[in-house]
Scaffold this motif. Structure first.
Motif, short mmCIF file in Angstrom:
data_model
loop_
_atom_site.label_atom_id
_atom_site.label_comp_id
_atom_site.label_asym_id
_atom_site.label_seq_id
_atom_site.Cartn_x
_atom_site.Cartn_y
_atom_site.Cartn_z
N UNK A 58 29.64 -1.99 -50.19
CA UNK A 58 29.75 -1.06 -51.32
C UNK A 58 30.38 0.26 -50.85
N UNK A 59 31.01 0.96 -51.75
CA UNK A 59 31.71 2.21 -51.39
C UNK A 59 30.78 3.25 -50.77
N UNK A 60 29.50 3.24 -51.17
CA UNK A 60 28.57 4.23 -50.63
C UNK A 60 27.82 3.73 -49.39
N UNK A 61 28.30 2.67 -48.79
CA UNK A 61 27.67 2.15 -47.57
C UNK A 61 27.76 3.20 -46.46
N UNK A 62 26.68 3.37 -45.69
CA UNK A 62 26.74 4.33 -44.59
C UNK A 62 27.78 3.94 -43.53
N UNK A 63 28.16 2.68 -43.50
CA UNK A 63 29.20 2.27 -42.55
C UNK A 63 30.56 2.82 -42.96
N UNK A 64 30.72 3.11 -44.26
CA UNK A 64 31.97 3.69 -44.75
C UNK A 64 31.87 5.20 -44.93
N UNK A 65 30.71 5.67 -45.36
CA UNK A 65 30.53 7.06 -45.73
C UNK A 65 29.91 7.93 -44.64
N UNK A 66 29.13 7.32 -43.74
CA UNK A 66 28.41 8.10 -42.75
C UNK A 66 27.14 8.67 -43.34
N UNK A 67 26.46 9.54 -42.68
CA UNK A 67 26.83 10.07 -41.37
C UNK A 67 26.59 9.05 -40.27
N UNK A 68 27.15 9.34 -39.12
CA UNK A 68 26.94 8.54 -37.92
C UNK A 68 26.09 9.38 -36.97
N UNK A 123 12.11 19.13 -21.70
CA UNK A 123 10.69 19.51 -21.56
C UNK A 123 9.78 18.66 -22.43
N UNK A 124 10.27 18.26 -23.60
CA UNK A 124 9.49 17.47 -24.54
C UNK A 124 9.66 15.96 -24.34
N UNK A 125 10.50 15.57 -23.38
CA UNK A 125 10.75 14.15 -23.16
C UNK A 125 11.57 13.53 -24.29
N UNK A 126 12.39 14.34 -24.94
CA UNK A 126 13.20 13.88 -26.06
C UNK A 126 14.66 13.71 -25.64
N UNK A 127 15.42 13.03 -26.48
CA UNK A 127 16.84 12.83 -26.24
C UNK A 127 17.64 13.78 -27.12
N UNK A 128 18.94 13.86 -26.85
CA UNK A 128 19.86 14.63 -27.69
C UNK A 128 20.66 13.65 -28.54
N UNK A 129 20.98 14.10 -29.74
CA UNK A 129 21.74 13.29 -30.68
C UNK A 129 22.90 14.09 -31.24
N UNK A 130 23.94 13.39 -31.59
CA UNK A 130 25.12 14.00 -32.19
C UNK A 130 25.29 13.37 -33.57
N UNK A 131 25.36 14.20 -34.59
CA UNK A 131 25.56 13.72 -35.97
C UNK A 131 26.97 14.12 -36.39
N UNK A 132 27.71 13.17 -36.92
CA UNK A 132 29.04 13.49 -37.42
C UNK A 132 29.37 12.61 -38.61
N UNK A 133 30.35 13.05 -39.36
CA UNK A 133 30.79 12.33 -40.56
C UNK A 133 32.01 11.50 -40.23
N UNK A 134 32.16 10.41 -40.98
CA UNK A 134 33.34 9.56 -40.79
C UNK A 134 34.46 10.00 -41.67
#
Length: 134
Positions: A58-68, A123-134
């Motif tokens: 569908x046009x609103x699929x996150x695979x087409x629209x994001x975010x990633x 310090x919190x034992x967490x990871x970093x993430x990058x959010x971007x749009x397609x």
């Protein structure tokens, strides 16, 4: 809606622009393999495998629209977190001179914010993430 500890770094992609910063911080040659991310959203296991599957989304699929959303590896987090105050200016100057950085926010501000975020995540034992749009 949950809030996240984040840095506004619009346009700074994890592989090329951030990858060059990581190479500078590690004092190694830059290559596309310096930062290898892992996609966490949309889920890779649901990604279309063929052109037909892609066209059937569908046009609103996150695979087409994001975010990633991409997870950065722990060694990238730790490299950023380990940048001492004494190197911030020199690294920011060198990073700010890369061709791909033209037109982005001041390198020193972004670098200091990324370093501080990485320190908090480590310090919190967490990871970093990058959010971007397609």
């Amino acid at each position: 809606m949950p809030s996240f500890d984040a840095v506004e770094a619009k346009g700074i992609d994890p592989v090329v622009i951030l990858g060059q910063l990581i190479a500078l911080a590690r004092e190694i040659p830059y290559g596309l393999d310096v930062v290898r991310t892992a996609t966490v959203y949309p889920p890779p296991e649901g990604a279309p495998a063929t052109v037909e599957e892609w066209e059937a989304l569908p046009e609103d699929s996150p695979y087409k629209e994001g975010p990633v959303i991409e997870e950065l590896p722990a060694d990238v987090r730790d490299t950023l977190a380990g940048i001492p105050e004494s190197r911030l200016g020199e690294l920011a100057e060198r990073w700010g001179q890369i061709e791909e950085f033209a037109g982005f926010p001041p390198a020193l501000r972004v670098l200091a914010e990324l370093r501080d975020l990485a320190r908090r995540a480590r310090e919190e034992g967490e990871m970093l993430y990058c959010r971007f749009c397609v």
